[in-house]
Design a protein around this motif. Structure first.
Motif, PDB file in Angstrom:
ATOM      1  N   UNK A 199       0.817  -1.209   0.000  1.00  0.00           N
ATOM      2  CA  UNK A 199       0.000   0.000   0.000  1.00  0.00           C
ATOM      3  C   UNK A 199       0.853   1.262   0.000  1.00  0.00           C
ATOM      4  N   UNK A 200       2.097   1.159   0.418  1.00  0.00           N
ATOM      5  CA  UNK A 200       2.984   2.319   0.401  1.00  0.00           C
ATOM      6  C   UNK A 200       3.983   2.256  -0.750  1.00  0.00           C
ATOM      7  N   UNK A 201       4.258   1.057  -1.239  1.00  0.00           N
ATOM      8  CA  UNK A 201       5.279   0.853  -2.271  1.00  0.00           C
ATOM      9  C   UNK A 201       4.896   1.508  -3.592  1.00  0.00           C
ATOM     10  N   UNK A 234       9.387  -5.698  -2.690  1.00  0.00           N
ATOM     11  CA  UNK A 234       9.495  -5.266  -1.296  1.00  0.00           C
ATOM     12  C   UNK A 234      10.195  -3.916  -1.260  1.00  0.00           C
ATOM     13  N   UNK A 235       9.866  -3.100  -0.279  1.00  0.00           N
ATOM     14  CA  UNK A 235      10.369  -1.730  -0.213  1.00  0.00           C
ATOM     15  C   UNK A 235      11.891  -1.640  -0.265  1.00  0.00           C
ATOM     16  N   UNK A 236      12.567  -2.597   0.348  1.00  0.00           N
ATOM     17  CA  UNK A 236      14.021  -2.546   0.384  1.00  0.00           C
ATOM     18  C   UNK A 236      14.629  -2.620  -1.019  1.00  0.00           C
ATOM     19  N   UNK A 237      13.891  -3.206  -1.971  1.00  0.00           N
ATOM     20  CA  UNK A 237      14.388  -3.331  -3.330  1.00  0.00           C
ATOM     21  C   UNK A 237      13.977  -2.152  -4.230  1.00  0.00           C
ATOM     22  N   UNK A 238      13.300  -1.146  -3.683  1.00  0.00           N
ATOM     23  CA  UNK A 238      12.845  -0.019  -4.493  1.00  0.00           C
ATOM     24  C   UNK A 238      13.979   0.667  -5.256  1.00  0.00           C
ATOM     25  N   UNK A 239      15.162   0.905  -4.645  1.00  0.00           N
ATOM     26  CA  UNK A 239      16.264   1.501  -5.427  1.00  0.00           C
ATOM     27  C   UNK A 239      16.695   0.615  -6.591  1.00  0.00           C
TER      28      UNK A 239
END
Length: 342
Positions: free
Chosen positions: A178-180, A228-233
């Protein structure tokens, strides 16, 4: 004249990036369906390619949507027609897909009658994208132009989600997801405010590819979903690499597919599923690679043909392939141009 050519190169590169993204969406939805049906054996190479694609294909669409809507959606009057133009095809084609899943027992993805009734608000399969995009556009109105603030807020929420929620193994409605996705949407809007997508340079492309491949490899090895958020970059690097490839290719076909990605997105899973069932029922011993290429090509070509037929019959909007409502146009040209660098 030079500025006009630069703007055309920028638009062609962005359309081409969407073309690459929709081809990846169609291909890897097909391969996942074939693995689930037992026709294709999973392996490290396929898993790596799958994670790489899932690290950029839908992310590209959120980035581009935020990029072009940054200064075009300011009021609820701007929001309403765009919401209708997204919600109608969502409702129509997720409803058709849901009916088919109810009528075909034993399909790869079955649903219950309760799930079907809740389709207007709880998405089915890949159609979640359209509902999330409507939500992002509504947030754009609520932001009232504070794009940088919203981008920072969703980045902060992503960090909070890392602590509050376990990494999702599937794409569900979790705190993280929901935030990603809004983070990518507002990142695209922020890029527009800052002058456009980064310039296309080989010196930036190579490290971006290395980061994207490394992130996909880590996702496979760790078992953590690359969304997953950690993989956003990692995903941002992959999106930039795709933009570079599309700009350098300067392909009319890729740009065409990018401009017509909506009908492909709506219909490709149904077309691919039907073709897969027919092929393996009528010709169970058919060679796998040609079958996969044919299904992939037809899952892209058939929706485009349907779009053309609907347009000729004056049914494009009713079929969800063309806008039902025309949004009020606001002039918006980002300051920067993402064209090839010398």
């Amino acid at each position: 004249m030079v500025a006009k050519q630069g703007e055309q190169a920028r638009l062609s590169g962005i359309d081409g990036a969407r073309g690459i993204a929709i081809l990846a969406v169609a291909f890897f939805h097909m391969t996942r369906g074939m693995v689930q049906a037992g026709h294709l054996a999973p392996g490290f190479a396929l898993d790596l390619a799958d994670r790489l694609a899932y690290g950029f294909h839908v992310q590209v669409f959120f980035l581009v949507s935020g990029y072009f809507l940054a200064d075009r959606v300011r009021t609820w009057a701007d929001f309403a027609p765009r919401a209708v133009n997204l919600y109608w095809p969502y409702l129509l084609w997720s409803g058709i897909s849901g009916v088919l899943l109810l009528l075909v027992p034993g399909a790869n993805n079955t649903i219950t009658l309760r799930q079907f009734v809740l389709l207007p608000v709880i998405p089915l399969q890949h159609f979640w994208f359209l509902l999330y995009l409507i939500g992002c556009i509504a947030l754009m109105v609520l932001a009232r132009g504070r794009v940088a603030l919203m981008t920072g807020a969703f980045l902060a929420l992503n960090l909070a989600a890392l602590a509050a929620d376990l990494p999702p193994d599937t794409l569900g409605v979790t705190i993280d997801n929901a935030t990603y996705w809004p983070a990518f949407f507002f990142a695209g809007a922020l890029l527009a405010r800052w002058g456009g997508f980064p310039p296309v340079r080989a010196g930036w492309f190579v490290p971006a590819v290395v980061v994207a491949l490394g992130g996909a490899w880590l996702s496979v090895r760790s078992g953590i979903d690359i969304r997953w958020s950690l993989f956003a970059p990692v995903s941002l690097c992959a999106c930039y690499a795709v933009l570079c490839l599309a700009t350098w290719a300067d392909s009319r076909l890729l740009a065409f597919l990018g401009r017509h990605s909506l009908p492909i997105y709506l219909v490709h899973v149904m077309v691919g599923s039907v073709l897969r069932a027919l092929v393996f029922k009528l010709a169970p011993g058919a060679p796998l690679v040609p079958v996969m290429i044919a299904i992939w090509a037809l899952s892209v070509a058939v929706p485009l043909a349907m779009e053309q037929v609907a347009a000729r019959l004056g049914l494009g909007a009713l079929a969800g392939f063309a806008p039902l409502m025309r949004p009020r146009q606001r002039a918006f040209i980002p300051r920067g141009v993402a064209g090839p660098a010398g």
